[in-house]
Design an enzyme around this catalytic site. Structure first.
Site, short mmCIF file in Angstrom:
data_model
loop_
_atom_site.label_atom_id
_atom_site.label_comp_id
_atom_site.label_asym_id
_atom_site.label_seq_id
_atom_site.Cartn_x
_atom_site.Cartn_y
_atom_site.Cartn_z
N HIS A 60 -2.66 -1.04 -3.41
CA HIS A 60 -3.81 -0.15 -3.22
C HIS A 60 -3.64 1.09 -4.09
O HIS A 60 -2.77 1.92 -3.83
CB HIS A 60 -3.93 0.25 -1.75
CG HIS A 60 -4.22 -0.90 -0.84
ND1 HIS A 60 -3.88 -0.89 0.49
CD2 HIS A 60 -4.80 -2.10 -1.07
CE1 HIS A 60 -4.26 -2.03 1.04
NE2 HIS A 60 -4.81 -2.78 0.12
N MET A 119 -0.03 1.11 4.95
CA MET A 119 -0.77 1.43 6.15
C MET A 119 -1.84 0.37 6.40
O MET A 119 -2.30 -0.31 5.49
CB MET A 119 -1.42 2.81 6.02
CG MET A 119 -2.42 2.94 4.89
SD MET A 119 -3.06 4.63 4.77
CE MET A 119 -4.18 4.45 3.39
N ASP A 175 -4.33 -4.76 6.01
CA ASP A 175 -4.77 -5.59 4.89
C ASP A 175 -3.67 -6.56 4.50
O ASP A 175 -2.52 -6.17 4.30
CB ASP A 175 -5.14 -4.70 3.70
CG ASP A 175 -5.82 -5.48 2.59
OD1 ASP A 175 -6.49 -6.48 2.90
OD2 ASP A 175 -5.67 -5.09 1.42
N SER A 184 0.86 -1.19 0.00
CA SER A 184 0.00 0.00 0.00
C SER A 184 0.89 1.24 0.00
O SER A 184 1.69 1.42 -0.91
CB SER A 184 -0.94 -0.02 1.21
OG SER A 184 -1.85 1.06 1.15
N THR A 185 0.81 2.07 1.03
CA THR A 185 1.56 3.33 1.06
C THR A 185 3.05 3.09 0.89
O THR A 185 3.66 2.33 1.63
CB THR A 185 1.32 4.05 2.39
OG1 THR A 185 -0.08 4.13 2.63
CG2 THR A 185 1.93 5.45 2.37
#
Length: 352
Positions: A201, A294, A297, A175-176
């Site tokens: 993401h 972050m 997940d 993600s991030t």
């Protein structure tokens, strides 16, 4: 003692968007908008007066475009930057390039009406909060250009090929900060590596541009996944934004299944959805990797993969932009090996 609020500088040439973003961010008690700016020159002056914790940045602006401004920030005084861009193909290309230059995250401009409005606003708040925790390193202009220049060098020879069906699968979630981490991993993978499936993401349209850029840089083939695509050696499939991706198997053939099911952990695509399907259909023939990001997940899915006999790897805290997803997977006991980013590709390539 009161907790210090996260200070944000909003840079966007649209007065309406500056107002909308200000209202969204200041609706959270942990965030304060310290200033807004209509272009990078005004933003630079604001930064000279007070350095924000996070900058939200549009890409297409007058006087100086957002990409040029981002390069200057990352080479001089790195500050976490979140790109907030319109959902267009042109905007997607620019946003993906921004991530190559060091932006922490890219999100779609907020949805103002309908059932998605609340979810869109909360996502922007969450991204800004997590961006404030990002670990950044200064990047020289030469280093930024080296990444882009490598594409032409790789394409000097026709090294890409889609060869035999693989009997093992590499599943990766991030993600991030994940776009840079995924690039670092894919660039090091050999042309005959096991097939790779990725959930990052990212909004729809952006994933296609991201896949195309990775394909231009890496030795292996990289594409945005389409429903029914085979998982092949030397190829990486990236889940399209706003669609879940699952692994399926028909005899010796692995392929991907895409669907529009409800968000999981507030994400679609979700890493958990991918990892759980890999645990079910590949079992011990899978390698799972969870990278910077972050939230949590992928943590439960990685535990299921490990329980099914898969080899599971987490990016370590030092090399993660945000040590959220790897940390949660480690806490659950779903990780076999913790490695710095620069060692993951070589380690995976050495696995039997």
């Amino acid at each position: 003692m009161l907790k210090k609020k996260i200070s944000v500088l909003i840079v966007d040439d649209s007065a309406l968007m500056r107002q909308v973003l200000s209202e969204i961010l200041q609706s959270d008690p942990e965030i304060e908008v310290m200033a807004t700016a209509a272009d990078p020159y005004i933003a630079a002056k604001k930064i000279g007066e007070q350095v924000p914790d996070v900058i939200t940045l549009d890409v297409e602006m007058p006087r100086m475009d957002g990409l040029t401004f981002l390069q200057k920030i990352m080479s001089q005084h790195p500050i976490p930057v979140v790109i907030i861009s319109s959902l267009t193909t042109k905007g997607a290309d620019s946003a993906v390039l921004a991530m190559v230059y060091g932006a922490v995250e890219v999100v779609q401009k907020p949805v103002m009406v309908g059932g998605m409005a609340a979810e869109s606003k909360q996502h922007i708040i969450d991204v800004v909060k997590n961006a404030s925790k990002a670990r950044l390193r200064r990047r020289s202009a030469a280093a930024q250009q080296q990444v882009l220049a490598s594409a032409s060098a790789i394409h000097g020879g026709n090294t890409k090929s889609l060869v035999q069906t693989t009997d093992k699968v590499i599943a990766l979630g991030a993600s991030t900060g994940g776009t840079e981490a995924i690039l670092a991993f894919l660039r090091e993978m050999p042309i005959d590596c096991y097939g790779i499936i990725v959930v990052q993401h990212m909004p729809e349209l952006f994933t296609r541009s991201f896949a195309q850029r990775m394909d231009s840089i890496c030795r292996i083939s990289v594409k945005e996944a389409e429903h029914g695509d085979s998982v092949l050696r030397g190829r990486c499939l990236i889940a399209p934004g706003n669609r879940h991706m699952e692994l399926r198997r028909s005899g010796a053939r692995y392929y991907v299944h895409l669907d529009d099911g409800p968000p999981v952990n507030r994400h679609r695509p979700s890493v958990n959805v991918l990892f759980r399907s890999v645990a079910r259909f590949a079992g011990k023939n899978a390698i799972g990797i969870i990278m910077t990001g972050m939230g949590a997940d992928g943590a439960e899915g990685m535990l299921e993969m490990k329980s099914a006999g898969a080899h599971t790897i987490a990016q370590d805290e030092e090399s993660s932009v945000v040590f959220g997803m790897p940390k949660e997977a480690i806490k659950l006991g779903g990780v076999s090996k913790i490695l710095p980013l620069f060692r993951i590709a070589s380690y995976v390539s050495g696995l039997p």
